[in-house]
Design an enzyme around this catalytic site. Structure first.
Site, PDB file in Angstrom:
ATOM      1  CB  THR A  11       2.171 -29.965  53.242  1.00  0.00           C
ATOM      2  OG1 THR A  11       1.241 -29.412  52.294  1.00  0.00           O
ATOM      3  CG2 THR A  11       2.538 -28.911  54.265  1.00  0.00           C
ATOM      4  CE  LYS A  59       7.911 -31.073  36.538  1.00  0.00           C
ATOM      5  NZ  LYS A  59       8.386 -32.346  37.084  1.00  0.00           N
ATOM      6  NE  ARG A 109      14.620 -28.095  32.931  1.00  0.00           N
ATOM      7  CZ  ARG A 109      15.461 -29.119  32.875  1.00  0.00           C
ATOM      8  NH1 ARG A 109      16.318 -29.204  31.873  1.00  0.00           N
ATOM      9  NH2 ARG A 109      15.439 -30.065  33.785  1.00  0.00           N
TER      10      ARG A 109
HETATM   11  N1  LIG Z   1       9.645 -38.514  39.796  1.00  0.00           N
HETATM   12  C1  LIG Z   1       8.442 -38.899  40.098  1.00  0.00           C
HETATM   13  O1  LIG Z   1       8.149 -40.118  40.113  1.00  0.00           O
HETATM   14  C2  LIG Z   1       7.431 -37.859  40.502  1.00  0.00           C
HETATM   15  C3  LIG Z   1       6.220 -38.261  41.063  1.00  0.00           C
HETATM   16  C4  LIG Z   1       5.325 -37.263  41.498  1.00  0.00           C
HETATM   17  C5  LIG Z   1       5.648 -35.921  41.345  1.00  0.00           C
HETATM   18  N2  LIG Z   1       6.842 -35.580  40.771  1.00  0.00           N
HETATM   19  C6  LIG Z   1       7.194 -34.146  40.603  1.00  0.00           C
HETATM   20  O2  LIG Z   1       7.331 -33.554  41.891  1.00  0.00           O
HETATM   21  C7  LIG Z   1       6.873 -32.198  41.862  1.00  0.00           C
HETATM   22  C8  LIG Z   1       5.836 -31.998  42.965  1.00  0.00           C
HETATM   23  O3  LIG Z   1       4.750 -32.886  42.725  1.00  0.00           O
HETATM   24  P1  LIG Z   1       3.865 -33.473  43.927  1.00  0.00           P
HETATM   25  O4  LIG Z   1       3.114 -34.646  43.387  1.00  0.00           O
HETATM   26  O5  LIG Z   1       4.735 -33.637  45.120  1.00  0.00           O
HETATM   27  O6  LIG Z   1       2.880 -32.256  44.147  1.00  0.00           O
HETATM   28  P2  LIG Z   1       1.485 -32.239  44.955  1.00  0.00           P
HETATM   29  O7  LIG Z   1       1.606 -33.085  46.157  1.00  0.00           O
HETATM   30  O8  LIG Z   1       0.388 -32.537  43.994  1.00  0.00           O
HETATM   31  O9  LIG Z   1       1.368 -30.700  45.299  1.00  0.00           O
HETATM   32  C9  LIG Z   1       2.417 -30.048  45.996  1.00  0.00           C
HETATM   33  C10 LIG Z   1       1.952 -28.735  46.529  1.00  0.00           C
HETATM   34  O10 LIG Z   1       1.655 -27.830  45.474  1.00  0.00           O
HETATM   35  C11 LIG Z   1       0.730 -26.870  45.964  1.00  0.00           C
HETATM   36  N3  LIG Z   1      -0.457 -26.830  45.089  1.00  0.00           N
HETATM   37  C12 LIG Z   1      -1.061 -27.859  44.487  1.00  0.00           C
HETATM   38  N4  LIG Z   1      -2.139 -27.447  43.797  1.00  0.00           N
HETATM   39  C13 LIG Z   1      -2.222 -26.117  43.994  1.00  0.00           C
HETATM   40  C14 LIG Z   1      -3.104 -25.098  43.551  1.00  0.00           C
HETATM   41  N5  LIG Z   1      -4.122 -25.371  42.740  1.00  0.00           N
HETATM   42  N6  LIG Z   1      -2.869 -23.821  43.931  1.00  0.00           N
HETATM   43  C15 LIG Z   1      -1.829 -23.532  44.726  1.00  0.00           C
HETATM   44  N7  LIG Z   1      -0.944 -24.464  45.194  1.00  0.00           N
HETATM   45  C16 LIG Z   1      -1.155 -25.724  44.830  1.00  0.00           C
HETATM   46  C17 LIG Z   1       0.267 -27.314  47.338  1.00  0.00           C
HETATM   47  O11 LIG Z   1       0.978 -26.586  48.293  1.00  0.00           O
HETATM   48  P3  LIG Z   1       0.255 -25.940  49.586  1.00  0.00           P
HETATM   49  O12 LIG Z   1      -0.877 -26.832  49.939  1.00  0.00           O
HETATM   50  O13 LIG Z   1       1.307 -25.909  50.615  1.00  0.00           O
HETATM   51  O14 LIG Z   1      -0.194 -24.574  49.204  1.00  0.00           O
HETATM   52  C18 LIG Z   1       0.680 -28.775  47.346  1.00  0.00           C
HETATM   53  O15 LIG Z   1       0.939 -29.301  48.611  1.00  0.00           O
HETATM   54  C19 LIG Z   1       6.315 -31.945  40.462  1.00  0.00           C
HETATM   55  O16 LIG Z   1       7.278 -31.261  39.708  1.00  0.00           O
HETATM   56  C20 LIG Z   1       6.098 -33.346  39.916  1.00  0.00           C
HETATM   57  O17 LIG Z   1       6.221 -33.428  38.511  1.00  0.00           O
HETATM   58  C21 LIG Z   1       7.728 -36.515  40.367  1.00  0.00           C
END
Ligand SMILES: NC(=O)c1ccc[n+]([C@@H]2O[C@H](COP(=O)([O-])OP(=O)(O)OC[C@H]3O[C@@H](n4cnc5c(N)ncnc54)[C@H](OP(=O)(O)O)[C@@H]3O)[C@@H](O)[C@H]2O)c1
Length: 325
Positions: free
Chosen positions: A15, A135, A139
């Site tokens: 989510t 990350k 790896r």
């Molecule tokens: N390429 C880009 O421009 C870009 C931009 C943003 C992110 N990313 C990458 O995408 C990936 C996901 O990032 P995101 O921004 O989508 O993540 P996010 O929305 O911050 O978090 C994703 C999920 O991680 C879980 N989570 C977060 N904090 C937690 C905690 N303290 N304890 C347990 N679960 C937790 C939650 O899952 P639940 O609530 O379901 O438990 C949350 O929904 C990362 O690897 C990030 O580096 C890339």
């Protein structure tokens, strides 16, 4: 093993910002995957009831637990063959335990760690970049400890959708402010950047799932399009039918702001570093891996699509799939 066909998929972070796009594309995939479950926290179930209800209505099994609880994870892994992690930056390290338990599990065969971003092993300087450290640690753990499990890193570069923003606290990093029709470009704005849109990140994960043999134990580099910030600006001007206010920030000014942000523990530090890496050409490849997983240009979004969405719903709006899909 090369013939693994994912039939039971478990998603972590389903989510979240990118997790919801990945989950949406996995659910929309045809032919469909037999079993799709998400592992989420009680907090998310209580805090995002509409989102959870929508997933349930689409046939997703919701598993509630604590991502750091071994018993919860072992039980969630039962019968699952493929794990997709899209956990947020703050919990990247937790995946080491998720990987250890997946390696021990009788059913899990394939694991996608949470990456979906900048290539953390792009060149010799990558190893020292601060935002890459956790990350890289994951790896390293995989290299040193994972023997049976297959893994795939989906490397996407910046999401176009998020790049189209301008943070008031990080003006030196450049960006686009849709409300005020203002853009700040790095250097002359002519440096190419390889982008993936958020829906296309989900499509890339599905394409990898369909092509295990091409994806096993690889960092797959995928992209929707490669454009310059000047081209982004001109697409915004075209679609808004207005000239935007444009200014420029030097790479040197960005580096100074980046260093200061890290020294001061400023929340924008990661953003400064990533935008500096992108401006330095850290998303450019002679060839991407789109082709080896059969990710066709005609399936992917264009700059025009991404700008149109930014001007209408924005990436935080309800997920809207482009007409032609
Ligand atoms: N390429 C880009 O421009 C870009 C931009 C943003 C992110 N990313 C990458 O995408 C990936 C996901 O990032 P995101 O921004 O989508 O993540 P996010 O929305 O911050 O978090 C994703 C999920 O991680 C879980 N989570 C977060 N904090 C937690 C905690 N303290 N304890 C347990 N679960 C937790 C939650 O899952 P639940 O609530 O379901 O438990 C949350 O929904 C990362 O690897 C990030 O580096 C890339």
């Amino acid at each position: 093993m090369a013939s693994l066909k994912p039939t039971s998929i478990l998603i972590f972070g389903a989510t979240g910002h990118i997790g919801r796009y990945i989950t949406d594309q996995i659910l929309a995939a045809q032919p469909s995957f037999a079993h799709i479950a998400i592992f989420t926290s009680a907090g998310t179930v209580a805090g995002k009831p509409d989102h959870i209800a929508e997933l349930q209505a689409r046939g997703v099994k919701i598993i509630t637990g604590d991502v750091t609880n071994e018993l919860d994870i072992k039980s969630a892994y039962e019968g699952v063959d493929t794990v997709i992690s899209a956990v947020g930056r703050n919990v990247i390290e937790t995946q080491i335990e998720l990987l250890r338990l997946a390696e021990e599990s009788a059913s899990v065969k394939w694991f996608f760690p949470s990456e979906y971003g900048t290539d953390i092993e792009y060149g010799p300087k990558s190893v020292d970049e601060k935002p890459h450290q956790l990350k890289l640690k994951v790896r390293r753990y995989i290299r040193e400890h994972i023997k049976k499990l297959k893994y795939t890193y989906v490397v996407t570069g910046p999401y176009a959708d998020m790049f189209f923003s301008l943070s008031p606290g990080a003006l030196e990093a450049g960006g686009f402010d849709i409300k005020t029709k203002r853009a700040i470009l790095i250097e002359d704005g002519e440096g190419k950047v390889g982008f993936t849109t958020m829906p296309d990140v989900g499509k890339a994960v599905v394409a990898a799932l369909r092509h295990p043999e091409a994806s096993f134990n690889k960092a797959l580099k995928v992209q929707s399009f490669v454009v310059t910030p000047k081209q982004v600006l001109s697409e915004f001007e075209k679609q808004t039918d207005e000239q935007w206010t444009v200014s420029y920030s030097s790479l040197q000014a960005l580096k100074v702001a980046e260093e200061k942000a890290w020294e001061e523990g400023n929340g924008n530090a990661t953003s400064f570093t990533l935008r500096r890496i992108w401006a330095e050409g850290g998303t450019l490849y002679e060839k991407t891996d789109n082709e080896i997983i059969d990710l066709k240009d005609s399936d992917l979004e264009t700059l025009e699509d991404a700008v149109q969405r930014a001007l209408t719903t924005g990436w935080q709006g309800k997920i809207v799939r482009p007409q032609r899909l």
